[in-house]
Design an enzyme around this catalytic site. Structure first.
Site, mmCIF file in Angstrom:
data_model
loop_
_atom_site.group_PDB
_atom_site.id
_atom_site.type_symbol
_atom_site.label_atom_id
_atom_site.label_comp_id
_atom_site.label_asym_id
_atom_site.label_seq_id
_atom_site.Cartn_x
_atom_site.Cartn_y
_atom_site.Cartn_z
ATOM 1 N N LYS A 167 1.312 -5.481 2.362
ATOM 2 C CA LYS A 167 0.850 -4.558 3.389
ATOM 3 C C LYS A 167 -0.461 -3.875 2.983
ATOM 4 C CE LYS A 167 4.330 -4.280 6.604
ATOM 5 N NZ LYS A 167 5.425 -5.016 6.020
ATOM 6 N N SER A 198 7.191 -11.648 -0.501
ATOM 7 C CA SER A 198 6.307 -10.660 0.130
ATOM 8 C C SER A 198 6.441 -9.247 -0.382
ATOM 9 C CB SER A 198 6.532 -10.684 1.647
ATOM 10 O OG SER A 198 7.908 -10.458 1.931
#
Ligand SMILES: *Cc1c(COP(=O)(O)O)cnc(C)c1O
Length: 334
Positions: free
Chosen positions: A53, A305
Site C-alpha cells: 500500500k 502482499s
C-alpha cells in the site's frame, strides 16, 4: 482522471525509487516441488510498513499540486492503507489525517499514529469515520486518498508488476491477492502490456468477496462483511467504482476464492516452509497453490502482499488452533 497507463506506471516507478523498497523475488523450493513447476515469491510483505500500500500512497502524494500538499491528505483505514499513507505523508512532508471509528483497537490506532499521522476517532462504524473524512475535505480543503480506486494509486501498485517482469521475463502466471482491485489492476496493466499471454489470477477469501461477486453480477455490488483471517481483503469495491471494476473485468483472467481453513494453511506454509511471517490476506496466493486451486504451467509468481498480523494470532494459527476459535477472538480485537 483517465485510466492509468503503462507510462503512468513508469512515472510512478521514478517517484517511488527513493522512498520504497524494491522487494526481492525468490524461488520457493517447497512450492516448486509441490507444483512440479518453478514457483517464485514476490516478498512484498517486506515492503516498508509491511505491505504494498506504500507504493500507491507514495505515488498519489507525489502527484499532488503544491496547494493540495499544503492542505494535507485524509484517509479512512484501520490497516495497511492507513500505515502506507501515514508513512508516505511523513516522507513527503505532508500532513495526514487518518479517520477511524472508536471500535478500532488501540494497537491499530497506535501503529498509524506512530508513523506520524494524526488519528481522528469518530463514531462507531467505518461509515461514520468516512463522514468525518468527507467533512475534512469539504471544510478544510484536504485531499482524500482512497485505498484502491484512484489512478495514481493503481499506477503506484503497478510498479510491482514492472519489478516482476524485470526479475523473471519468463513468467507465465502471477497470483495476486484481490480485494478492491488496486493492486491487481496495476500489476495486470504492467504484465499485459508486456504480454497478454501472462495469466493474471486474483485470489480472495470466500467470506465477502466483493470483486468476485461484482464480476458475477456485471456491476459493483455490496457484500456482507464477515469475520475473516484475511482482514486486509475485507470491504466493498464501492458502488460508484470508477477504475478497478472495469480494469479487473478486462485484464484479470480468473479469480479464486479461499475458505478460512485454506487461508490458515497459507499462513502456516509461509512460516514452516518459507520462514516468512505473512498476514492472512498476504498469504492467499501461497494457499491457492498448497490447496491445489491453481495448477502452474511454467514459471509462476505468487505476490505475498502483506505481513501485518498480530503475532499472538499468528502463533495460534501456526500452532494449529482451530480456525473458528482463532477467528472469534481475532476479530473481537479487530
Ligand atoms: C489492501 C491489501 C490487499 C488488496 O489490495 P486491493 O488493491 O484492495 O485489491 C491485499 N493484501 C494486503 C496485505 C492488503 O493490505
Amino acid at each position: 482522471m483517465p485510466e492509468p497507463s503503462l507510462l503512468d506506471i513508469y512515472a510512478a516507478r521514478q517517484r517511488l525509487a527513493a522512498h520504497t523498497r524494491r522487494t526481492p523475488l525468490v524461488c520457493s523450493p517447497s512450492l516448486s516441488r509441490l507444483c512440479a513447476q518453478p514457483v517464485y515469491l514476490k516478498l512484498e510483505h517486506q515492503q516498508i510498513t509491511g505491505s504494498f500500500k506504500l507504493r500507491g500512497a507514495t505515488n498519489a502524494l507525489a502527484a499532488l499540486s503544491h496547494e493540495q500538499r499544503a492542505r494535507g491528505v485524509v484517509g479512512v483505514s484501520t490497516g495497511n492503507h492507513g500505515r502506507g499513507l501515514a508513512y508516505a505523508a511523513r516522507a513527503a512532508g505532508v500532513k495526514a489525517v487518518v479517520c477511524m471509528s472508536r471500535l478500532v483497537p488501540r494497537n491499530k490506532v497506535e501503529a498509524i499514529a506512530g508513523l506520524g499521522a494524526q488519528v481522528r476517532i469518530e463514531g462507531a462504524s467505518q461509515d461514520e469515520a468516512e463522514v468525518l473524512a468527507g467533512r475534512l475535505v469539504a471544510e478544510q480543503g484536504m485531499t482524500m486518498l482512497p485505498p484502491f480506486d484512484h489512478a495514481d494509486v493503481i499506477a503506484g501498485q503497478g510498479t510491482l508488476g514492472l519489478e516482476i517482469l524485470e526479475d523473471l521475463p519468463a513468467v507465465t502466471a502471477v497470483l495476486v491477492p484481490l480485494s478492491g482491485g488496486g493492486l491487481i489492476s496495476g500489476v495486470a496493466l504492467a504484465l499485459k502490456a508486456a504480454s497478454p499471454a501472462i495469466r493474471v489470477v486474483g485470489v480472495s477469501m470466500r467470506r465477502g468477496a466483493a470483486m468476485a461477486e461484482s464480476l458475477a453480477a456485471g456491476r459493483p455490488v455490496a457484500v456482507e462483511e464477515l469475520p475473516t483471517l484475511a482482514d486486509s481483503l475485507g470491504g466493498g469495491i464501492g458502488l460508484d467504482n470508477r477504475y478497478t471494476f472495469a480494469l479487473v473485468r478486462r485484464l484479470v483472467d480468473q479469480t479464486l476464492l479461499l475458505d478460512e481453513e485454506q487461508i490458515a494453511a497459507g499462513i502456516r506454509h509461509a512460516y514452516r516452509e518459507e520462514r516468512q511471517i505473512v498476514e492472512g490476506g498476504g498469504g492467499v496466493g501461497i494457499a491457492a497453490l498448497t490447496e491445489r486451486l491453481f495448477e502452474p504451467r511454467g514459471a509462476t509468481v505468487v505476490v505475498v502482499s502483506g505481513g501485518n498480523i498480530d503475532l499472538e494470532t499468528h502463533h495460534r494459527i501456526v500452532g494449529g488452533e482451530p480456525v473458528e476459535r482463532v477467528l472469534g477472538s481475532h476479530c473481537a480485537d479487530g
